[in-house]
Design a protein around this motif. Structure first.
Motif, short mmCIF file in Angstrom:
data_model
loop_
_atom_site.label_atom_id
_atom_site.label_comp_id
_atom_site.label_asym_id
_atom_site.label_seq_id
_atom_site.Cartn_x
_atom_site.Cartn_y
_atom_site.Cartn_z
N GLU A 97 -9.31 -2.48 6.52
CA GLU A 97 -8.85 -3.70 5.83
C GLU A 97 -8.15 -3.34 4.53
O GLU A 97 -7.10 -3.92 4.20
CB GLU A 97 -10.02 -4.64 5.55
N ARG A 98 -8.70 -2.40 3.78
CA ARG A 98 -8.09 -1.99 2.52
C ARG A 98 -6.72 -1.36 2.75
O ARG A 98 -5.76 -1.64 2.03
CB ARG A 98 -9.00 -1.01 1.78
N GLU A 99 -6.65 -0.50 3.75
CA GLU A 99 -5.37 0.15 4.05
C GLU A 99 -4.33 -0.87 4.50
O GLU A 99 -3.15 -0.79 4.12
CB GLU A 99 -5.55 1.23 5.12
N SER A 100 -4.76 -1.86 5.28
CA SER A 100 -3.85 -2.90 5.74
C SER A 100 -3.35 -3.72 4.55
O SER A 100 -2.15 -4.04 4.45
CB SER A 100 -4.56 -3.80 6.74
N SER A 101 -4.28 -4.07 3.63
CA SER A 101 -3.88 -4.81 2.43
C SER A 101 -2.89 -4.00 1.60
O SER A 101 -1.87 -4.52 1.14
CB SER A 101 -5.11 -5.14 1.57
N TYR A 102 -3.18 -2.73 1.40
CA TYR A 102 -2.29 -1.85 0.64
C TYR A 102 -0.90 -1.82 1.27
O TYR A 102 0.12 -1.95 0.57
CB TYR A 102 -2.88 -0.44 0.57
N ASN A 103 -0.84 -1.69 2.58
CA ASN A 103 0.45 -1.65 3.27
C ASN A 103 1.22 -2.97 3.12
O ASN A 103 2.44 -2.96 2.93
CB ASN A 103 0.27 -1.30 4.74
N GLN A 104 0.51 -4.09 3.19
CA GLN A 104 1.17 -5.39 3.03
C GLN A 104 1.69 -5.55 1.60
O GLN A 104 2.81 -6.05 1.39
CB GLN A 104 0.22 -6.52 3.39
N ILE A 105 0.92 -5.12 0.61
CA ILE A 105 1.37 -5.21 -0.79
C ILE A 105 2.60 -4.34 -1.00
O ILE A 105 3.59 -4.77 -1.61
CB ILE A 105 0.22 -4.81 -1.75
N MET A 106 2.57 -3.14 -0.47
CA MET A 106 3.71 -2.22 -0.62
C MET A 106 4.95 -2.76 0.08
O MET A 106 6.07 -2.62 -0.43
CB MET A 106 3.36 -0.82 -0.09
N THR A 107 4.76 -3.41 1.21
CA THR A 107 5.90 -4.01 1.92
C THR A 107 6.55 -5.08 1.06
O THR A 107 7.78 -5.15 0.93
CB THR A 107 5.45 -4.60 3.27
N VAL A 108 5.74 -5.95 0.44
CA VAL A 108 6.27 -7.01 -0.43
C VAL A 108 6.96 -6.39 -1.64
O VAL A 108 8.05 -6.83 -2.03
CB VAL A 108 5.14 -7.98 -0.86
N LEU A 109 6.35 -5.40 -2.25
CA LEU A 109 6.94 -4.78 -3.44
C LEU A 109 8.27 -4.09 -3.12
O LEU A 109 9.18 -4.08 -3.95
CB LEU A 109 5.96 -3.77 -4.07
N ASN A 110 8.38 -3.53 -1.96
CA ASN A 110 9.60 -2.82 -1.58
C ASN A 110 10.67 -3.73 -0.98
O ASN A 110 11.77 -3.29 -0.70
CB ASN A 110 9.28 -1.70 -0.60
N ALA A 111 10.33 -5.02 -0.78
CA ALA A 111 11.25 -5.92 -0.11
C ALA A 111 12.36 -6.44 -1.03
O ALA A 111 13.37 -6.94 -0.56
CB ALA A 111 10.49 -7.10 0.48
N SER A 112 12.20 -6.34 -2.32
CA SER A 112 13.19 -6.91 -3.23
C SER A 112 13.61 -5.88 -4.28
O SER A 112 12.80 -5.10 -4.77
CB SER A 112 12.59 -8.14 -3.92
#
Length: 171
Positions: free
Chosen positions: A131-146
Motif C-alpha cells: 500500500e505504501r509503495e502504491s501510494s508513493y508511486n501515485q504521488i510521484m505520478t502526480v508530481l511528474n505530470a506537470s
C-alpha cells in the motif's frame, strides 16, 4: 506392555513391562478387571468387547493409570485367542506407550499454530508495504505530470493528503 484377559475382561496374565507401567505386581494384576487400570474404565471395557466382536482392534487409545496415579497414554492392538476346542478364551493385547508421541504431537501443533501466526503477521506487513509503495508511486505520478510548479505543488500536496488519510483541503 502385554496382557491377556478372559472373555469377561479379567486379566489372566501380564508381562514384566505391564508390571512396571502399572507399578503393580503380577499377582496383584492377575484376576482383576482390565478396565480398572484406565482413566475411563467404560472405554477400556468397550475395547475388550470390541475385540471379542470384531476379533481384533488396532490403535485403540486409552489412558492407563499407575498405582501412584501417573497417567500414561497408550495405544492397544488386541486380538482374540482360542482354546484347543476352537472356542474363544479371551483377548491378547499389546500396548504402546504414546506419551512421547502425544507430547511431540502437541509440540508440533503449537509450532504449527505459531508458524501460522507468523505467516499472518508477515502477510499483513507485506500488504502495508505494498500500500505504501502504491501510494508513493501515485504521488510521484502526480508530481511528474506537470511542468508548472504551482500545479505540481497543489496536485502533489492534495495527493499526499489523500494518501495520508488527512482531511482533504484544496491548497
Amino acid at each position: 506392555p502385554m496382557l491377556t484377559t478372559d472373555i469377561d475382561g479379567i486379566i489372566t496374565d501380564v508381562n514384566e513391562q505391564m508390571v512396571r507401567i502399572t507399578e503393580s505386581s503380577r499377582g496383584e494384576l492377575i484376576g482383576t478387571p482390565f478396565k480398572n487400570y484406565f482413566t475411563d474404565p467404560e472405554e477400556a471395557a468397550a475395547g475388550i468387547k470390541k475385540t471379542l466382536a470384531d476379533k481384533m482392534v488396532r490403535d485403540y487409545e486409552l489412558t492407563l493409570v499407575s498405582r501412584t496415579g501417573k497417567e500414561i497414554q497408550v495405544s492397544y492392538n488386541a486380538t482374540i485367542f482360542t482354546g484347543a476346542n476352537g472356542y474363544v478364551k479371551g483377548v491378547f493385547a499389546v500396548a504402546r506407550d504414546m506419551t512421547e508421541h502425544k507430547r511431540l504431537e502437541n509440540e508440533l501443533a503449537k509450532y504449527t499454530e505459531n508458524l501460522e501466526v507468523m505467516v499472518e503477521d508477515r502477510t499483513e506487513e507485506l500488504r502495508i508495504q505494498q500500500e505504501r509503495e502504491s501510494s508513493y508511486n501515485q504521488i510521484m505520478t502526480v508530481l511528474n505530470a506537470s511542468i508548472d510548479r504551482d500545479t505540481m505543488l497543489k496536485e502533489g500536496l492534495n495527493e499526499i493528503i489523500k494518501h495520508l488519510n488527512a482531511p482533504s483541503r484544496m491548497i
